[in-house]
Design a protein around this motif. Sequence first.
Motif, short mmCIF file in Angstrom:
data_model
loop_
_atom_site.label_atom_id
_atom_site.label_comp_id
_atom_site.label_asym_id
_atom_site.label_seq_id
_atom_site.Cartn_x
_atom_site.Cartn_y
_atom_site.Cartn_z
N LYS A 1 -5.55 -19.97 -43.79
CA LYS A 1 -4.61 -21.09 -43.81
C LYS A 1 -4.91 -21.97 -45.01
CE LYS A 1 -2.48 -24.57 -40.84
NZ LYS A 1 -2.48 -25.17 -39.47
N THR B 1 3.91 -17.88 -32.64
CA THR B 1 2.98 -18.68 -33.42
C THR B 1 3.03 -18.19 -34.87
OG1 THR B 1 1.10 -17.21 -33.04
CG2 THR B 1 1.46 -18.95 -31.42
N ASP B 2 2.44 -18.97 -35.76
CA ASP B 2 2.39 -18.54 -37.16
C ASP B 2 1.61 -17.24 -37.32
OD1 ASP B 2 3.87 -20.70 -37.89
OD2 ASP B 2 2.20 -21.91 -38.61
N ARG B 3 0.55 -17.07 -36.52
CA ARG B 3 -0.24 -15.85 -36.62
C ARG B 3 0.59 -14.62 -36.20
NH1 ARG B 3 -2.76 -12.85 -33.07
NH2 ARG B 3 -2.37 -14.37 -31.40
N LEU C 1 -7.01 -13.48 -42.67
CA LEU C 1 -5.98 -14.47 -42.37
C LEU C 1 -6.51 -15.83 -42.81
CD1 LEU C 1 -3.18 -14.72 -40.87
CD2 LEU C 1 -4.49 -15.41 -38.86
N THR D 1 3.13 -13.78 -38.92
CA THR D 1 2.59 -13.04 -40.06
C THR D 1 2.40 -11.57 -39.73
OG1 THR D 1 0.32 -13.64 -39.40
CG2 THR D 1 1.42 -15.06 -41.03
N GLU D 2 2.03 -11.25 -38.49
CA GLU D 2 1.92 -9.84 -38.09
C GLU D 2 3.28 -9.17 -38.14
OE1 GLU D 2 -0.80 -8.12 -37.49
OE2 GLU D 2 -2.03 -9.88 -37.94
N ALA E 1 -1.64 -13.86 -44.68
CA ALA E 1 -2.25 -12.69 -44.05
C ALA E 1 -2.25 -11.56 -45.07
CB ALA E 1 -1.48 -12.28 -42.79
N LEU F 1 0.20 -20.06 -44.14
CA LEU F 1 -0.71 -19.12 -43.50
C LEU F 1 -0.54 -17.77 -44.19
CD1 LEU F 1 -2.77 -18.76 -41.22
CD2 LEU F 1 -0.90 -17.99 -39.76
#
Length: 381
Positions: A47, A119-121, A45, A124-125, A34, A32
């Motif tokens: 994937k 989560t993966d999101r 973002l 990344t943040e 970003a 993932l």
Amino acid sequence: MQKLNDLSRSLAPLKPDGTLIAVIEMSQSSWLVAGIVPGVERQPLKKLAADEIALLKLLHRWREEAEKAGRKIERIAVAFEAGRDGFWLARWLRTRGIEAHVIHASSVAVSREHRRAKTDRLDTELLKRAFLGWLRGERDHCKMVAIPTSKDEDAKRPSRERESLVEEQTRIVNRMKATLIRLGIRGFNPKLKKAAGRLEDLRTPEDEPIPPNTMAELRRDMDRRRIRQIEEARLDRLKQMPGDGPHAMLRLLARVVGVGIETADMLVQEVLARNMRDRRAIARYAGLTGSPDESGTKRREKGLARSGNARVRRGMIQLAWRFLLFQKNSALAQWFRTRTENARGTRKLMIVALARKLLIALWRLVREGVVPDGVVLRPAQ
């Protein structure tokens, strides 16, 4: 001038309008990615499959979007956490003109909430905030890992393979002994050099040979014990390689009475060949420093930090005990005896301090040629 191994912040000035920033949350099957693209309001973002070519195309596409928005991209900075994928991706990106960094995973601050969304999101943040602070030159946002060459990584494999085989050998030997005891055969040592040739001569109490299936199993277990082959191959490489760099360190370290080739190879490849800043960095990397817990009037010590290299920490504590036997007249051994002779129950605590002092002394030996006081060296070969 940048200090050796000072990876806690970036010293290159950050130009936001000319820098494309990307972080990667990596898993075994997908990545993932970003990004922060200059001139683009949204923060993309994407994937991807675990494919470096697709990643490179994505970075080039984001650069084209920034240029269409009137921003000239002079720098592409990519970061990801150290993990299973190792360092190959960072080396691959650097050969293609992209600035790649590997973040030390334990250096990224996370929420201390007992239950938090993960989560993966969201990861990344978190990586973006830490990486942005690092690029701005601010300390303590995160720390980067020194990216080794493939040659440096390959040099560590014999020692690490031997370590795993030693652990496996204990299990194999115990299983072989249990198999033979079920047949009534005792006193057989599978670790001997000629043990494989003696299997045919073994007899059960009924004066019968080992059954064929059991014999085949024992021979397969014998073949899996390849520790001696690794040791012999290392000695052959040591004879063929030139006497400079890590090999010169290894030869010098092996001259210390009480230090064998295996210990010397592990120490050189894991820690002594690295460009450490000072003796404190050496001790901290080996995980031989304390972890104090202080708040207000509360003062206590929670033991070893254990945040360093576990192989070096285990090896140095074992070497410290061995050092007391082989270097009794050295200044370090005398210091240890002075601190522990009248204090009961402190030997296990003080052996960690001895291991830390010994590691620093060996680092100075291979770096500056300073022989520790009273330490006996073998003759040079």
